[in-house]
Design a protein around this motif. Sequence first.
Motif, PDB file in Angstrom:
ATOM      1  N   GLN A 197      40.078 -29.295 -33.666  1.00 39.61           N
ATOM      2  CA  GLN A 197      39.605 -29.799 -34.850  1.00 39.61           C
ATOM      3  C   GLN A 197      38.189 -29.117 -35.056  1.00 39.61           C
ATOM      4  OE1 GLN A 197      38.856 -34.127 -34.737  1.00 39.61           O
ATOM      5  NE2 GLN A 197      38.534 -34.180 -36.865  1.00 39.61           N
ATOM      6  N   TYR A 198      37.668 -29.007 -33.988  1.00 46.21           N
ATOM      7  CA  TYR A 198      36.255 -28.063 -33.949  1.00 46.21           C
ATOM      8  C   TYR A 198      36.423 -26.773 -33.464  1.00 46.21           C
ATOM      9  CZ  TYR A 198      34.685 -32.793 -35.498  1.00 46.21           C
ATOM     10  OH  TYR A 198      34.641 -33.921 -36.299  1.00 46.21           O
ATOM     11  N   GLY A 199      35.757 -26.401 -32.436  1.00 45.92           N
ATOM     12  CA  GLY A 199      35.515 -25.162 -31.849  1.00 45.92           C
ATOM     13  C   GLY A 199      36.859 -24.782 -31.005  1.00 45.92           C
ATOM     14  N   GLY A 200      37.263 -23.515 -31.043  1.00 42.70           N
ATOM     15  CA  GLY A 200      38.088 -23.029 -30.278  1.00 42.70           C
ATOM     16  C   GLY A 200      37.540 -22.700 -28.917  1.00 42.70           C
ATOM     17  N   VAL A 201      36.443 -21.766 -28.874  1.00 40.71           N
ATOM     18  CA  VAL A 201      35.499 -21.989 -27.726  1.00 40.71           C
ATOM     19  C   VAL A 201      34.152 -22.052 -28.190  1.00 40.71           C
ATOM     20  CG1 VAL A 201      34.456 -20.133 -26.296  1.00 40.71           C
ATOM     21  CG2 VAL A 201      36.677 -19.895 -26.752  1.00 40.71           C
ATOM     22  N   ALA A 202      33.438 -23.017 -27.521  1.00 38.30           N
ATOM     23  CA  ALA A 202      32.098 -23.812 -27.809  1.00 38.30           C
ATOM     24  C   ALA A 202      31.321 -23.705 -26.771  1.00 38.30           C
ATOM     25  CB  ALA A 202      32.542 -25.151 -28.470  1.00 38.30           C
ATOM     26  N   LEU A 203      29.863 -23.549 -27.060  1.00 36.73           N
ATOM     27  CA  LEU A 203      28.879 -23.750 -25.917  1.00 36.73           C
ATOM     28  C   LEU A 203      27.906 -24.805 -26.802  1.00 36.73           C
ATOM     29  CD1 LEU A 203      27.698 -20.189 -24.954  1.00 36.73           C
ATOM     30  CD2 LEU A 203      29.174 -21.954 -23.286  1.00 36.73           C
ATOM     31  N   SER A 204      27.610 -25.926 -26.032  1.00 34.58           N
ATOM     32  CA  SER A 204      26.625 -26.903 -26.670  1.00 34.58           C
ATOM     33  C   SER A 204      25.526 -27.186 -25.693  1.00 34.58           C
ATOM     34  CB  SER A 204      27.427 -28.144 -26.899  1.00 34.58           C
ATOM     35  OG  SER A 204      28.348 -28.117 -28.186  1.00 34.58           O
ATOM     36  N   PHE A 205      24.162 -27.164 -26.209  1.00 38.12           N
ATOM     37  CA  PHE A 205      23.114 -27.530 -25.372  1.00 38.12           C
ATOM     38  C   PHE A 205      23.153 -26.757 -23.977  1.00 38.12           C
ATOM     39  CE2 PHE A 205      23.651 -30.745 -28.834  1.00 38.12           C
ATOM     40  CZ  PHE A 205      22.472 -30.710 -29.335  1.00 38.12           C
ATOM     41  N   CYS A 206      23.315 -25.372 -24.113  1.00 33.61           N
ATOM     42  CA  CYS A 206      23.174 -24.753 -22.989  1.00 33.61           C
ATOM     43  C   CYS A 206      21.847 -23.715 -23.078  1.00 33.61           C
ATOM     44  CB  CYS A 206      24.367 -23.867 -22.679  1.00 33.61           C
ATOM     45  SG  CYS A 206      25.849 -24.747 -22.610  1.00 33.61           S
ATOM     46  N   PRO A 207      20.604 -24.250 -23.130  1.00 37.40           N
ATOM     47  CA  PRO A 207      19.423 -23.397 -23.259  1.00 37.40           C
ATOM     48  C   PRO A 207      19.143 -22.190 -22.728  1.00 37.40           C
ATOM     49  CG  PRO A 207      18.644 -25.577 -22.169  1.00 37.40           C
ATOM     50  CD  PRO A 207      20.137 -25.435 -22.292  1.00 37.40           C
ATOM     51  N   ARG A 208      19.681 -22.026 -21.650  1.00 36.40           N
ATOM     52  CA  ARG A 208      19.476 -20.774 -20.796  1.00 36.40           C
ATOM     53  C   ARG A 208      20.708 -20.495 -20.406  1.00 36.40           C
ATOM     54  NH1 ARG A 208      13.492 -20.944 -17.976  1.00 36.40           N
ATOM     55  NH2 ARG A 208      12.269 -21.125 -19.984  1.00 36.40           N
ATOM     56  N   SER A 209      21.742 -20.203 -21.173  1.00 38.12           N
ATOM     57  CA  SER A 209      23.196 -20.124 -20.644  1.00 38.12           C
ATOM     58  C   SER A 209      23.598 -19.005 -19.998  1.00 38.12           C
ATOM     59  CB  SER A 209      24.116 -20.231 -22.043  1.00 38.12           C
ATOM     60  OG  SER A 209      24.089 -19.090 -22.835  1.00 38.12           O
ATOM     61  N   ALA A 210      22.958 -17.868 -20.134  1.00 35.41           N
ATOM     62  CA  ALA A 210      23.438 -16.749 -19.691  1.00 35.41           C
ATOM     63  C   ALA A 210      24.852 -16.472 -19.807  1.00 35.41           C
ATOM     64  CB  ALA A 210      22.839 -16.631 -18.246  1.00 35.41           C
ATOM     65  N   ALA A 211      25.518 -17.113 -20.951  1.00 34.79           N
ATOM     66  CA  ALA A 211      26.891 -17.216 -21.124  1.00 34.79           C
ATOM     67  C   ALA A 211      27.730 -15.910 -21.508  1.00 34.79           C
ATOM     68  CB  ALA A 211      27.137 -18.279 -21.851  1.00 34.79           C
ATOM     69  N   GLU A 212      28.868 -15.422 -21.143  1.00 32.98           N
ATOM     70  CA  GLU A 212      29.671 -14.368 -21.502  1.00 32.98           C
ATOM     71  C   GLU A 212      30.825 -14.746 -22.238  1.00 32.98           C
ATOM     72  OE1 GLU A 212      29.728 -10.301 -21.844  1.00 32.98           O
ATOM     73  OE2 GLU A 212      28.333 -11.102 -20.468  1.00 32.98           O
ATOM     74  N   ILE A 213      30.699 -14.536 -23.567  1.00 32.42           N
ATOM     75  CA  ILE A 213      32.063 -14.752 -24.128  1.00 32.42           C
ATOM     76  C   ILE A 213      32.886 -13.512 -24.796  1.00 32.42           C
ATOM     77  CG2 ILE A 213      33.077 -16.117 -26.154  1.00 32.42           C
ATOM     78  CD1 ILE A 213      30.706 -18.142 -25.990  1.00 32.42           C
ATOM     79  N   THR A 214      33.785 -13.107 -23.942  1.00 34.36           N
ATOM     80  CA  THR A 214      34.160 -11.543 -24.202  1.00 34.36           C
ATOM     81  C   THR A 214      35.550 -11.701 -24.287  1.00 34.36           C
ATOM     82  OG1 THR A 214      32.354 -10.785 -22.901  1.00 34.36           O
ATOM     83  CG2 THR A 214      34.294  -9.593 -23.138  1.00 34.36           C
ATOM     84  N   GLY A 215      36.251 -10.758 -25.263  1.00 38.45           N
ATOM     85  CA  GLY A 215      37.350 -10.519 -25.389  1.00 38.45           C
ATOM     86  C   GLY A 215      38.687 -11.500 -25.628  1.00 38.45           C
ATOM     87  N   ASN A 216      38.049 -12.715 -26.355  1.00 38.45           N
ATOM     88  CA  ASN A 216      38.972 -13.810 -26.846  1.00 38.45           C
ATOM     89  C   ASN A 216      39.486 -13.685 -28.050  1.00 38.45           C
ATOM     90  OD1 ASN A 216      38.137 -15.484 -24.161  1.00 38.45           O
ATOM     91  ND2 ASN A 216      36.147 -15.082 -25.116  1.00 38.45           N
ATOM     92  N   GLU A 217      40.642 -14.264 -28.219  1.00 35.54           N
ATOM     93  CA  GLU A 217      41.217 -14.484 -29.696  1.00 35.54           C
ATOM     94  C   GLU A 217      41.196 -15.911 -30.110  1.00 35.54           C
ATOM     95  OE1 GLU A 217      45.266 -13.397 -32.143  1.00 35.54           O
ATOM     96  OE2 GLU A 217      45.072 -13.266 -29.831  1.00 35.54           O
ATOM     97  N   CYS A 218      40.592 -16.138 -31.054  1.00 30.65           N
ATOM     98  CA  CYS A 218      40.449 -17.582 -31.428  1.00 30.65           C
ATOM     99  C   CYS A 218      40.956 -17.854 -33.006  1.00 30.65           C
ATOM    100  CB  CYS A 218      38.955 -18.185 -31.508  1.00 30.65           C
ATOM    101  SG  CYS A 218      38.245 -18.055 -29.982  1.00 30.65           S
ATOM    102  N   SER A 219      41.836 -18.873 -33.261  1.00 35.77           N
ATOM    103  CA  SER A 219      42.600 -18.686 -34.491  1.00 35.77           C
ATOM    104  C   SER A 219      42.954 -20.530 -34.754  1.00 35.77           C
ATOM    105  CB  SER A 219      43.652 -18.238 -34.693  1.00 35.77           C
ATOM    106  OG  SER A 219      44.562 -18.502 -33.854  1.00 35.77           O
ATOM    107  N   ALA A 220      42.944 -20.695 -36.213  1.00 36.46           N
ATOM    108  CA  ALA A 220      43.274 -22.169 -36.410  1.00 36.46           C
ATOM    109  C   ALA A 220      42.479 -22.976 -36.118  1.00 36.46           C
ATOM    110  CB  ALA A 220      44.931 -22.120 -36.159  1.00 36.46           C
TER     111      ALA A 220
END
Length: 338
Positions: A147-170
């Motif tokens: 209903q909302y995000g396929g991949v989601a980051l919420s309130f991660c102020p210094r996330s150093a996050a890597e979101i790579t090579g994903n497929e998100c649909s519908a």
Amino acid sequence: MSATRTVHPGESIQRALDESGPGARIVLLEGTYAQSVWIRHPGVTLTGAGAGRTELVPGDGGPPDVPRLHDAAEDVVSGVTVHGDGVGDVRVEALTVRGFSGAGVYAHSAAGVAVHEVEARDNAVWGIYLRESTGCAVTRCRASGSQYGGVALSFCPRSAAEITGNECSANAFGVFVDNSSEVTLRGNACHGNAIGVLMLNQIYEGEPEGGVRDCLVSGNDLYGNTLAAGAEPDGLGAAGPPISGVGLALIGTHRVVVVDNHIHDNHPGGESVMGAGFVMGSSADFGGDDVLDCHVLWNRVTGNTPLDYQLGADLARQVFAANTAAKGDPPEAPGWRR
């Protein structure tokens, strides 16, 4: 040496996790497991035989005291929950998580969570949801039907996050960067959502400090996003305004670099507060800020309706160079060519 424990279909994954403790490697053999699990020890790896071969689906009950999905009803259940004092360096990989009433994979207040080659399909609220966490990575996953995000980051102020090579649909949002900073989005394909990638700085009452700063959006293919979100009270993206037909939106972001993305063939299938494949806009009216100091370079933004780009920002505070588009607002913006 860390323990390795093999779990067969019909056996309890939760029992294996709890008995093995920190640093364990839990191997799920091919098959279907009708249960939800809570990873509450550090250093744990939960691995299957591959997406579509090892499947986690809703079953009776689950861990009785598992933390519930943030801002959801008590009876909402997620497939894999990562949370607890000192929990971090957790890896979830090579399995399908489908049909849960919450998130497929949900990590809260954790450090170093890696989600790799996971299929999160038809989970009601979120596919893969990382909240108030750092050093996380979502790589080579498929997330659809939430209903909302396929991949989601919420309130991660210094996330150093890597979101790579994903497929998100519908989904309502293919990838949702919600008040999270220092995020790298690279090489993702987002199609058939209401919006491919939404980066949003917005303050919510009772939530941590917001902001989206110092991010890189590079080499993504954002196309064919035609669903309508925010149109129905209990439908896709129900909590937000109507959005449809958008590839990438930067709303109230600071110092985001958008480089070498292909944003194409996005067409609204319903009402939308945004009117282009690529959108920059202010969130100052709802507790955020204007878009400031972003770099938009070498992007191909073509074949979108009604416009390819919509730049609701102070153009003097941004850098645009070598972008390709056919039509936009303003029509003669610097750094855009036909």
